[in-house]
Motif scaffolding. Structure first.
Motif, short mmCIF file in Angstrom:
data_model
loop_
_atom_site.label_atom_id
_atom_site.label_comp_id
_atom_site.label_asym_id
_atom_site.label_seq_id
_atom_site.Cartn_x
_atom_site.Cartn_y
_atom_site.Cartn_z
N TYR A 21 0.88 -1.17 0.00
CA TYR A 21 0.00 0.00 0.00
C TYR A 21 0.92 1.22 0.00
O TYR A 21 1.45 1.58 1.05
N LEU A 24 4.07 1.33 2.24
CA LEU A 24 3.96 0.24 3.22
C LEU A 24 3.85 -1.12 2.53
O LEU A 24 3.00 -1.32 1.67
N ALA A 26 2.51 -4.36 3.29
CA ALA A 26 1.65 -5.01 4.30
C ALA A 26 1.94 -6.50 4.37
O ALA A 26 1.88 -7.10 5.44
N ASN A 46 -2.23 -7.67 16.02
CA ASN A 46 -2.98 -6.78 15.13
C ASN A 46 -2.02 -6.03 14.22
O ASN A 46 -0.98 -5.57 14.67
N GLY A 47 -2.39 -5.94 12.96
CA GLY A 47 -1.56 -5.21 12.00
C GLY A 47 -0.45 -6.05 11.39
O GLY A 47 0.32 -5.57 10.56
N ALA A 48 -0.37 -7.34 11.75
CA ALA A 48 0.71 -8.19 11.23
C ALA A 48 0.55 -8.49 9.74
O ALA A 48 1.50 -8.83 9.06
N GLY A 49 -0.70 -8.39 9.25
CA GLY A 49 -0.93 -8.65 7.83
C GLY A 49 -1.87 -9.82 7.58
O GLY A 49 -2.08 -10.22 6.43
N LYS A 50 -2.50 -10.35 8.63
CA LYS A 50 -3.32 -11.56 8.49
C LYS A 50 -4.52 -11.32 7.57
O LYS A 50 -4.79 -12.11 6.67
N THR A 51 -5.25 -10.22 7.83
CA THR A 51 -6.45 -9.95 7.02
C THR A 51 -6.06 -9.71 5.57
O THR A 51 -6.77 -10.14 4.64
N THR A 52 -4.94 -9.04 5.36
CA THR A 52 -4.50 -8.78 3.99
C THR A 52 -4.18 -10.10 3.28
O THR A 52 -4.54 -10.29 2.10
N GLU A 168 -10.23 -14.24 12.63
CA GLU A 168 -10.37 -13.90 14.05
C GLU A 168 -11.82 -14.01 14.55
O GLU A 168 -12.41 -13.02 14.99
P1 ATP Z 1 -6.00 -6.82 12.33
O1 ATP Z 1 -6.31 -8.00 13.14
O2 ATP Z 1 -5.84 -5.57 13.13
O3 ATP Z 1 -6.86 -6.63 11.12
P2 ATP Z 1 -4.01 -7.91 10.60
O4 ATP Z 1 -2.89 -8.79 11.02
O5 ATP Z 1 -5.15 -8.55 9.93
O6 ATP Z 1 -4.50 -7.07 11.81
P3 ATP Z 1 -3.93 -6.21 8.28
O7 ATP Z 1 -5.32 -5.70 8.49
O8 ATP Z 1 -3.71 -7.21 7.22
O9 ATP Z 1 -3.36 -6.81 9.64
O10 ATP Z 1 -2.97 -4.96 8.06
C1 ATP Z 1 -1.57 -5.08 7.76
C2 ATP Z 1 -1.01 -3.70 7.52
O11 ATP Z 1 -1.51 -3.17 6.29
C3 ATP Z 1 -1.37 -2.69 8.59
O12 ATP Z 1 -0.25 -1.83 8.78
C4 ATP Z 1 -2.53 -1.93 7.97
O13 ATP Z 1 -2.59 -0.61 8.47
C5 ATP Z 1 -2.16 -1.93 6.50
N1 ATP Z 1 -3.33 -1.89 5.61
C6 ATP Z 1 -4.31 -2.83 5.53
N2 ATP Z 1 -5.22 -2.49 4.60
C7 ATP Z 1 -4.82 -1.29 4.08
C8 ATP Z 1 -5.34 -0.42 3.06
N3 ATP Z 1 -6.46 -0.71 2.39
N4 ATP Z 1 -4.65 0.72 2.80
C9 ATP Z 1 -3.51 1.00 3.46
N5 ATP Z 1 -2.96 0.21 4.43
C10 ATP Z 1 -3.60 -0.91 4.73
#
Ligand code: ATP
Length: 319
Positions: A21, A24, A26, A46-52, A168
């Motif tokens: 992104y 960044l 991700a 949180n923020g590790a990248g799992k949802t992405t 989650e």
């Molecule tokens: P959570 O449980 O908080 O969702 P996560 O492990 O699933 O955490 P992600 O949501 O995948 O983490 O986010 C990974 C990184 O990518 C984070 O720094 C987040 O801010 C960033 N990020 C996710 N989606 C976007 C987007 N659409 N635009 C910019 N940055 C993004």
């Protein structure tokens, strides 16, 4: 030849996934695979990248690099055929509060192409599986948070996906509801479904997952069974010190002790990884006290996934 066979056996094969992104990164090059009947965990804060990662696996967003194959078919956001193999259970609830559980299942089942007796039969099976058969006729606005989550999972299961992705599913639910959700998930792999489960709760990964990838800052830091991951720590113990006073100063002092590998300070206490905890304990408590921390409780924990995370990243795995 062997590689080709392995690929066919794997329900999910993820290779070199990257998502950026802007500046960044991700997700910075993630690869893993899941076989039929296997539950695979992505464990990270949180923020590790799992949802992405799971959004790319499910074809919701496009990767900058890398490939995803589900049941041998390449996945990308434009391929509806490959998506049919997947059931995605998002973090947010996607159910209608004024409809009953059975009506919700029928509605979403029709969207997935199920009709008639097949839809009724599948709805009944799913209601049994998620433990809501006796409440199937109640409007879901009368459900507890955990029951709504279980229905959310049930909707993802209706079309019998070969891969179920859970993002989650227990965040924000009380411990009893959490247990009911975990029991439902435990039943899923029995009939050969592959499950991809993301969590930041170590206990859930330990209980549910055959293999776990520890993820931090968009990368897999280590992957394996719980036992394989724990050997990475070299068998170090974890010591939790609770208390107040000069915690930051105590953390600095303890980092200098030879037996201490890592110290994480979360403001309410210190978490240390230590070789031979029982022997090192007295020196640690004395060191913390001399630095101005007043220690109110001490706990030695045998190596667990939290220790692995701390060992690999130098950080505690917390909310
Ligand atoms: P959570 O449980 O908080 O969702 P996560 O492990 O699933 O955490 P992600 O949501 O995948 O983490 O986010 C990974 C990184 O990518 C984070 O720094 C987040 O801010 C960033 N990020 C996710 N989606 C976007 C987007 N659409 N635009 C910019 N940055 C993004």
């Amino acid at each position: 030849m062997e590689a080709a066979q392995a690929q066919i056996r794997d329900v999910l094969d993820v290779s070199g996934l990257v998502k950026r992104y802007g500046e960044l990164t991700a997700v910075g090059g993630v690869s893993f695979h899941i076989g039929a009947g296997e539950t695979f965990g992505l464990l990270g804060p949180n923020g590790a990248g799992k949802t992405t990662i799971i959004s790319m696996v499910a074809g919701l967003i496009a990767a900058n690099e890398g490939t995803v194959r589900v049941a041998g078919q390449e996945m990308d956001p434009s391929r509806t055929e490959a998506k049919r193999n997947i059931g995605l259970v998002p973090q947010e609830l996607a159910i209608y509060p004024d409809l009953t559980a059975r009506e919700n299942l029928k509605f979403f089942g029709r969207l997935q192409g199920l009709t008639g007796s097949r839809l009724t039969q599948r709805s009944n099976e799913v209601l049994e599986l998620i433990g809501l058969a006796d409440r199937a006729g109640d409007q879901t606005k009368k459900y507890s948070g955990g029951m709504k989550r279980r229905l959310n999972i049930g909707i993802g299961l209706l079309h019998r996906p070969t891969l179920l992705i859970l993002d989650e599913p227990t965040v924000g639910v009380d411990p009893q509801s959490r247990n009911a959700i975990l029991e439902s998930v435990e039943k899923l792999s029995v009939d050969g479904m592959a499950v991809l489960y993301t969590t930041h709760y170590m206990e859930e990964a330990e209980r549910l997952c055959d293999r776990i990838a520890i993820i931090d800052e968009g990368r897999i830091q280590a992957e394996g069974t719980r036992e394989q991951l724990i050997t990475l720590t070299g068998g170090v113990d974890r010591i939790n010190l609770r208390g107040d006073g000069s915690m930051a100063r105590a953390a600095e002092v303890l980092r200098e002790l030879p037996a201490v590998q890592h110290v994480d300070n979360d403001g309410a206490g210190l978490m240390l990884t230590v070789s031979d905890g029982p022997t090192a304990l007295a020196g640690i408590v004395t060191g913390a006290a001399s630095a101005g921390m007043s220690v109110t409780s001490v706990e030695i924990v045998r190596p667990d996934l939290e220790s692995v995370f701390l060992h690999l990243t130098g950080k505690a795995l917390r909310d």
